[in-house]
Structure formats: structure tokens, C-alpha cells
Design a protein around this motif. Structure first.
Motif, mmCIF file in Angstrom:
data_model
loop_
_atom_site.group_PDB
_atom_site.id
_atom_site.type_symbol
_atom_site.label_atom_id
_atom_site.label_comp_id
_atom_site.label_asym_id
_atom_site.label_seq_id
_atom_site.Cartn_x
_atom_site.Cartn_y
_atom_site.Cartn_z
ATOM 1 N N VAL A 9 0.837 -1.200 0.000
ATOM 2 C CA VAL A 9 0.000 0.000 0.000
ATOM 3 C C VAL A 9 0.873 1.252 0.000
ATOM 4 N N TYR A 10 1.894 1.255 0.836
ATOM 5 C CA TYR A 10 2.809 2.404 0.915
ATOM 6 C C TYR A 10 3.465 2.678 -0.440
ATOM 7 N N VAL A 11 3.962 1.643 -1.067
ATOM 8 C CA VAL A 11 4.628 1.800 -2.367
ATOM 9 C C VAL A 11 3.639 2.308 -3.407
ATOM 10 N N SER A 12 2.435 1.758 -3.412
ATOM 11 C CA SER A 12 1.418 2.184 -4.364
ATOM 12 C C SER A 12 1.054 3.650 -4.156
ATOM 13 N N LEU A 13 0.876 4.035 -2.904
ATOM 14 C CA LEU A 13 0.558 5.434 -2.613
ATOM 15 C C LEU A 13 1.701 6.359 -2.997
ATOM 16 N N SER A 14 2.898 6.030 -2.560
ATOM 17 C CA SER A 14 4.017 6.955 -2.753
ATOM 18 C C SER A 14 4.511 7.031 -4.189
ATOM 19 N N HIS A 15 4.307 5.983 -4.968
ATOM 20 C CA HIS A 15 4.813 5.983 -6.345
ATOM 21 C C HIS A 15 3.753 6.252 -7.400
ATOM 22 N N THR A 16 2.477 6.075 -7.046
ATOM 23 C CA THR A 16 1.425 6.227 -8.048
ATOM 24 C C THR A 16 0.392 7.274 -7.649
ATOM 25 N N HIS A 17 -0.319 7.005 -6.573
ATOM 26 C CA HIS A 17 -1.496 7.808 -6.245
ATOM 27 C C HIS A 17 -1.160 9.215 -5.746
ATOM 28 N N VAL A 18 -0.244 9.340 -4.818
ATOM 29 C CA VAL A 18 0.096 10.663 -4.283
ATOM 30 C C VAL A 18 0.713 11.558 -5.360
ATOM 31 N N PRO A 19 1.626 11.074 -6.191
ATOM 32 C CA PRO A 19 2.129 11.949 -7.268
ATOM 33 C C PRO A 19 1.021 12.421 -8.218
ATOM 34 N N LYS A 20 0.045 11.569 -8.496
ATOM 35 C CA LYS A 20 -1.071 11.988 -9.346
ATOM 36 C C LYS A 20 -1.894 13.072 -8.665
ATOM 37 N N LEU A 21 -2.127 12.927 -7.359
ATOM 38 C CA LEU A 21 -2.850 13.960 -6.621
ATOM 39 C C LEU A 21 -2.064 15.266 -6.603
ATOM 40 N N ASP A 23 0.113 16.223 -8.955
ATOM 41 C CA ASP A 23 0.047 16.762 -10.316
ATOM 42 C C ASP A 23 -1.284 17.464 -10.573
ATOM 43 N N ALA A 24 -2.357 16.962 -9.939
ATOM 44 C CA ALA A 24 -3.679 17.564 -10.099
ATOM 45 C C ALA A 24 -3.890 18.742 -9.143
ATOM 46 N N ASP A 25 -2.856 19.094 -8.384
ATOM 47 C CA ASP A 25 -2.886 20.228 -7.459
ATOM 48 C C ASP A 25 -3.871 20.031 -6.309
ATOM 49 N N HIS A 26 -3.977 18.790 -5.808
ATOM 50 C CA HIS A 26 -4.820 18.492 -4.656
ATOM 51 C C HIS A 26 -4.006 18.364 -3.375
ATOM 52 N N VAL A 27 -2.754 17.981 -3.510
ATOM 53 C CA VAL A 27 -1.883 17.835 -2.344
ATOM 54 C C VAL A 27 -0.509 18.406 -2.669
ATOM 55 N N ARG A 28 0.229 18.717 -1.609
ATOM 56 C CA ARG A 28 1.642 19.061 -1.747
ATOM 57 C C ARG A 28 2.402 17.833 -1.266
ATOM 58 N N TYR A 29 3.373 17.388 -2.043
ATOM 59 C CA TYR A 29 4.057 16.132 -1.754
ATOM 60 C C TYR A 29 5.558 16.343 -1.765
ATOM 61 N N SER A 30 6.184 15.930 -0.677
ATOM 62 C CA SER A 30 7.641 15.962 -0.594
ATOM 63 C C SER A 30 8.125 14.525 -0.432
#
Length: 61
Positions: A9-21, A23-30
Motif C-alpha cells: 500500500v505504501y509503495v502504491s501510494l508513494s509511487h502512483t497515487h500521491v504523485p497523481k494527486l 500533479d492535479a494540485d490536490h496535495v503538496r508532496y515531498s
């Protein structure tokens, strides 16, 4: 949940879902700091969504 399932789940979130969010300007991700922050305008949209859902349920009630 097993440690392996948590890792998947962590890998899926950090490599796929969070970057997409991000890119869509919904979250700030570091990725360097492993931090995700919901942007203010998204929180306002969530409040609006909840309001509209409540209004819909009272008018269709």
C-alpha cells in the motif's frame, strides 16, 4: 494487516497515487521528507461536497 500488505500500500501510494494527486494540485508532496499535505482549496471543496450531500439528503428525504 501484514507487514507485506502495508508495504504494498505504501509503495502504491508513494509511487502512483500521491504523485497523481500532486500533479492535479490536490496535495503538496515531498518525497524527500515523506510528507503529504492537503491543499487548502481541496479542504474547501470537501466541505462543499459534504454540504451538498446533506442538502440532497434533506430534500430527497
Amino acid at each position: 494487516m501484514s507487514a507485506e500488505a502495508v508495504k504494498r500500500v505504501y509503495v502504491s501510494l508513494s509511487h502512483t497515487h500521491v504523485p497523481k494527486l500532486a500533479d492535479a494540485d490536490h496535495v503538496r508532496y515531498s518525497q524527500e521528507r515523506d510528507e503529504v499535505a492537503l491543499l487548502d482549496h481541496v479542504a474547501h471543496l470537501e466541505q462543499l461536497r459534504r454540504y451538498l450531500a446533506a442538502e440532497r439528503s434533506t430534500t430527497n428525504g
